[in-house]
Write an enzyme that holds these catalytic residues in place. Structure first.
Site, mmCIF file in Angstrom:
data_model
loop_
_atom_site.group_PDB
_atom_site.id
_atom_site.type_symbol
_atom_site.label_atom_id
_atom_site.label_comp_id
_atom_site.label_asym_id
_atom_site.label_seq_id
_atom_site.Cartn_x
_atom_site.Cartn_y
_atom_site.Cartn_z
ATOM 1 C CD GLU A 171 44.218 43.358 38.572
ATOM 2 O OE1 GLU A 171 44.113 43.446 37.332
ATOM 3 O OE2 GLU A 171 43.700 42.449 39.240
ATOM 4 C CD GLU A 314 36.259 43.050 38.173
ATOM 5 O OE1 GLU A 314 35.448 43.105 39.138
ATOM 6 O OE2 GLU A 314 35.907 42.777 37.019
#
Length: 346
Positions: A171, A314
């Site tokens: 994300e 991430e």
């Protein structure tokens, strides 16, 4: 949205038992490979295979903007979200480096940036132009929540098109630790101060303010926070909803999931609250340095593979843990048994 409630088959218990029995026959003291033995047995059950393998990995990073950023809850400006999406697309982020190292198929998905990114290697699957500021009202409409959940399902379809054996979700979204902290506090019924951490690097006084913003929002929205879906709609982000949808869809398709850090684990918590059967398909890459992560992992009865004091997001922590799952499989498949090696088993 009914698809999210569809039943999820459990991993195959007979393959799990056979894998455990094989572990007892390998040339080592019983249990001496610790968690690696359990990982191999779980993967054997998930894949219905006597020789499990994790060679084809699919990483989807979902990116979206958050209205709550207006409250000054992040150390970075909101413009960083789209800038980082461009960095992902160019291959320059930490997760890109790790994805290349493990040979993963990588994609970045615009799940709801304020401004679309016109790049051919950014997948546009947008629930809206950023969420609303949940300090003043619900973060998203029900139709937006439905769309974001389905965006996760579409990512799983792409993963299966690449014959993935493992899904990793990441994300990106400035202020998304604020959203995740609010979601966790609401799900676990804990004070915001017990969940809220530094995020991208806030000093202590700003962490206190961030917790106060969350606490006020939880109080004002309390009548709405009666189901996991309502909590997600009221306090969530499009990328968090997409992760939750991806986790449910992966489990429905029998695809193992390796969950990343705090925000991804909050999405996993919501997914498990929406459809409890999906939790059996989760591995957890690491316990991050974000304050609330250990509480969320505890609620999920999760045992993370690594503790590296990371808090990048991430999907980076999960990608770092992939080789552990790969080695668990190779040890399981390639070690000699006592009989094969002519070694006395005692």
């Amino acid at each position: 949205m009914n698809w999210i409630f569809e039943p999820i088959a459990a991993p195959a218990a007979d393959y799990y038992l056979k894998a455990q029995q094989r572990q007892q026959q390998l040339t080592k003291p019983p249990g001496s490979l610790g968690v690696l033995e359990e990982c191999a047995a779980r993967l054997a059950a998930m894949q219905r295979s006597d020789a499990p393998g994790i060679e084809r990995i699919h990483i989807s990073v979902f990116a979206a903007d958050h209205g709550i950023a207006e409250e000054g809850v992040s150390a970075f400006p909101q413009a960083v979200t789209v800038e980082m999406v461009k960095n992902f697309a160019a291959g320059g982020a930490a997760v890109n480096v790790l994805a290349r190292h493990i040979g993963a198929h990588f994609e970045v998905v615009d799940a709801g940036l304020c401004q679309p990114v016109a790049l051919p290697n950014v997948i546009a699957d947008r629930a809206g132009a950023g969420t609303a500021n949940f300090a003043h009202g619900p973060a998203m409409a029900s139709a937006q929540l439905e769309f974001a959940l389905a965006a996760g399902r579409r990512a799983i379809a792409r993963a299966l098109d690449h014959a993935a054996q493992l899904f990793v979700g990441g994300e990106m979204g400035i202020a998304n630790t604020t959203s995740a902290s609010a979601l966790a506090a609401a799900c676990l019924q804990l004070p915001a101060s017990e969940i809220t951490g530094a995020g991208t690097g806030l000093p202590p006084e700003q962490i206190d303010r961030k917790a106060a913003v969350i606490a006020a929002a939880l109080q004002s929205h309390r009548p709405l926070l009666d189901t996991p879906l309502a909590i997600l709609q009221t306090l969530g982000g499009f990328e968090i909803a997409a992760l939750a949808g991806a986790y449910i869809a992966a489990a429905q398709q029998g695809l193992p999931v390796l969950v990343d850090g705090f925000i991804s684990s909050v999405a996993a918590l919501l997914a498990a609250r929406i459809n409890p059967g999906c939790a059996a398909w989760f591995f957890f890459g690491h316990c991050s340095a974000e304050k609330g992560h250990s509480r969320v992992l505890q609620a999920l009865s999760a045992r993370p593979l690594l503790t590296m004091d990371m808090r990048l997001g991430e999907g980076s922590g999960a990608a770092l843990a992939v080789p552990l799952l790969q080695m668990a499989c190779r040890l399981h498949n390639e070690m000699a048994t006592f009989a094969e090696a002519g070694v006395s088993s005692g």
